[in-house]
Design an enzyme around this catalytic site. Structure first.
Site, PDB file in Angstrom:
ATOM      1  N   VAL A   1      46.783  27.270  36.303  1.00 39.81           N
ATOM      2  CA  VAL A   1      45.702  27.100  35.326  1.00 39.81           C
ATOM      3  C   VAL A   1      46.225  27.329  33.915  1.00 39.81           C
ATOM      4  O   VAL A   1      45.922  26.562  32.991  1.00 39.81           O
ATOM      5  CB  VAL A   1      44.518  28.049  35.631  1.00 39.81           C
ATOM      6  CG1 VAL A   1      43.451  27.958  34.556  1.00 39.81           C
ATOM      7  CG2 VAL A   1      43.917  27.729  36.999  1.00 39.81           C
TER       8      VAL A   1
ATOM      9  N   PRO B   1      53.848  38.182  33.259  1.00 37.45           N
ATOM     10  CA  PRO B   1      55.098  38.617  33.885  1.00 37.45           C
ATOM     11  C   PRO B   1      55.851  37.379  34.364  1.00 37.45           C
ATOM     12  O   PRO B   1      55.221  36.403  34.791  1.00 37.45           O
ATOM     13  CB  PRO B   1      54.620  39.459  35.075  1.00 37.45           C
ATOM     14  CG  PRO B   1      53.205  39.822  34.772  1.00 37.45           C
ATOM     15  CD  PRO B   1      52.663  38.719  33.926  1.00 37.45           C
TER      16      PRO B   1
ATOM     17  N   GLY C   1      55.067  35.360  37.436  1.00 38.63           N
ATOM     18  CA  GLY C   1      53.807  34.618  37.501  1.00 38.63           C
ATOM     19  C   GLY C   1      53.887  33.224  36.895  1.00 38.63           C
ATOM     20  O   GLY C   1      52.894  32.494  36.886  1.00 38.63           O
TER      21      GLY C   1
ATOM     22  N   ASP D   1      37.551  30.654  35.934  1.00 38.18           N
ATOM     23  CA  ASP D   1      36.868  30.939  37.202  1.00 38.18           C
ATOM     24  C   ASP D   1      35.754  31.972  37.126  1.00 38.18           C
ATOM     25  O   ASP D   1      35.157  32.295  38.154  1.00 38.18           O
ATOM     26  CB  ASP D   1      37.852  31.396  38.291  1.00 38.18           C
ATOM     27  CG  ASP D   1      38.624  30.219  38.863  1.00 38.18           C
ATOM     28  OD1 ASP D   1      38.062  29.109  38.840  1.00 38.18           O
ATOM     29  OD2 ASP D   1      39.763  30.406  39.306  1.00 38.18           O
TER      30      ASP D   1
END
Lengths: 292, 292
Positions: free
Chosen positions: A36, A56, A59, A122
């Protein structure tokens, strides 16, 4: 303009204010560099924002890594999580794209205190604004929003909308922008009678010329258009300002879309004729065969 | 998701961030009640904003007067011009739609100091965001922006986009929203494995079912869909959850648009056959006439 009763028919409430946010020279904090996050970076780069990305390293998806490598002047990357209110200093917009609803909630709360618009992926109730399915073709941008009812459907409707476009609209718009800029150089007034006259002339040429014809405009033609058109308070035809003949593909398309938007394209125009001929040939063959 | 090279192909910069701003319960100051102001009111009502309108009475167009009369709870009207910084108190968004660039400039400056997003009609350099041509069909909203290059063209492209839609998308989206809400009642988790599974199931049914079929969903069908579908980790067909036969118009449309978006509609499907038959009849007539 819409009338009140038209608005009523549409049931007034329940929607969003659809806007094109200007981010040139603005700072955006993006928390999260996953799938995303990468898609957010795409949107932000298109809007000329400066991006500060917190995530991080583990990720980051490959697309995000590509962006960081490719746009070092546009993206400032820190390989860590969000640490606190100091991260919001001088930010104009904040986007979270992380898995933790708790962390998103904390960041959104801080943004609200600091009056910084925020989107938390979300978690609709934390968002000042939503994204949608988007189409971009040069200066043309289209967004399709389902107002949270079906993101997958927005994507399907986007395909349908894309199919309804000719692919030349972005280029045509760029050329119209050049024409408008050149006209504003000649008559730089804002508002007033001259402003209205300029707007009216631009509107008239946009109505009169098939959109695809604008793709062929060059500097010489723009000047001729203003000399022969604006200065004489009329709209010249394409042929008046262009010495070269039109490429055949433009000719075919523009003759079937003159002025008002028409739903027919070149192929839509030929297919019925082809079908008619096929029917005629078929029947001739049948009747000739029976005659023998 | 877009790749970096796709973004590059699109030439990254020069655009806007297209967003759907959430204004429910928010306060918007609108300065000016003329033609442009009236169109802004329409947009703001659709987004459930509370509007404070400043405009001397002589500046109101009939549509604005209608709005003021029709939505007294939504619009607070003061029959005067903008008086100073106190007007901005507690405002979340400010729009100017007045003839005076100097007054717009003053208001925009005050907004910037107060960190309130502002749009000044016709003065792009004062705007934090632009409007564009808009389509609304229930929860479906589409905005077309030319990024200031040609507002008239945005309107023409809007007509083209509108023509590419079937007119049932808004209703279908509402029903999908109801299905999603019912599913979220059964499994309210945010994010995580369950959230992903929920998203995947919703995505799958949106891909598998023709969009128009969703328009027929009712409460009973939604429950059956979740019992027979979600609970058993599969996507039932429309026929499995609906006892009534489909109305013929839906049948014709959905059979030609199953799953993936198709560019054919019912009429597009019949027209070639009609043309073929017309050709056949024409040739038969010609040949019979010649035979006599």
């Amino acid at each position: 303009m819409q009338t009140v009763s038209e608005i009523d028919d549409l049931s007034p409430g329940g929607g969003s204010l659809m806007i094109a946010w200007q981010l040139k020279g603005k700072r955006v904090l993006l928390v999260g560099g996953g799938e995303v996050g990468a898609s957010r970076i795409g949107h932000l780069l298109r809007a000329d924002a400066h991006i500060t990305l917190l995530s991080p390293e583990k990720g980051l998806v490959p697309t995000t890594k590509d962006y960081i490598a490719k746009y070092p002047q546009r993206i400032t990357y820190y390989g860590r999580s969000f640490t606190g209110p100091a991260e919001l200093h001088k930010m104009d917009l904040v986007l979270t794209a992380i898995d933790s609803p708790a962390a998103s909630r904390e960041i959104a709360g801080l943004c609200r205190q600091a009056k910084i618009p925020v989107n938390a992926a979300d978690i609709p109730e934390l968002c000042d604004f939503y994204f949608g399915a988007q189409i971009r073709d040069g200066p043309l941008q289209i967004m399709i929003s389902s107002n949270g009812n079906g993101p997958r459907i927005s994507a399907l409707i986007k395909e349908r909308v894309q199919a309804s476009l000719g692919g030349y609209e972005g280029l045509a718009l760029s050329k119209i922008g050049m024409l408008r800029a050149e006209l504003k150089k000649r008559v730089p007034d804002i508002g007033g009678a001259v402003g209205r006259k300029r707007m009216k002339w631009m509107s008239k040429i946009c109505n009169d010329w098939p959109l695809i014809d604008f793709t062929l405009l060059d500097d010489a033609m723009i000047h001729k258009l203003l000399d022969e058109g604006w200065e004489k308070n009329r709209v010249p035809t394409f042929e008046e300002v262009c010495e070269k003949p039109k490429p055949s593909v433009v000719q075919a398309t523009s003759s079937s879309t003159s002025g008002e938007v028409s739903k027919t394209s070149r192929s839509n125009f030929l297919i019925p004729i082809a079908n008619f001929l096929a029917g005629a040939v078929f029947m001739a063959a049948v009747m000739l065969a029976r005659r023998r």
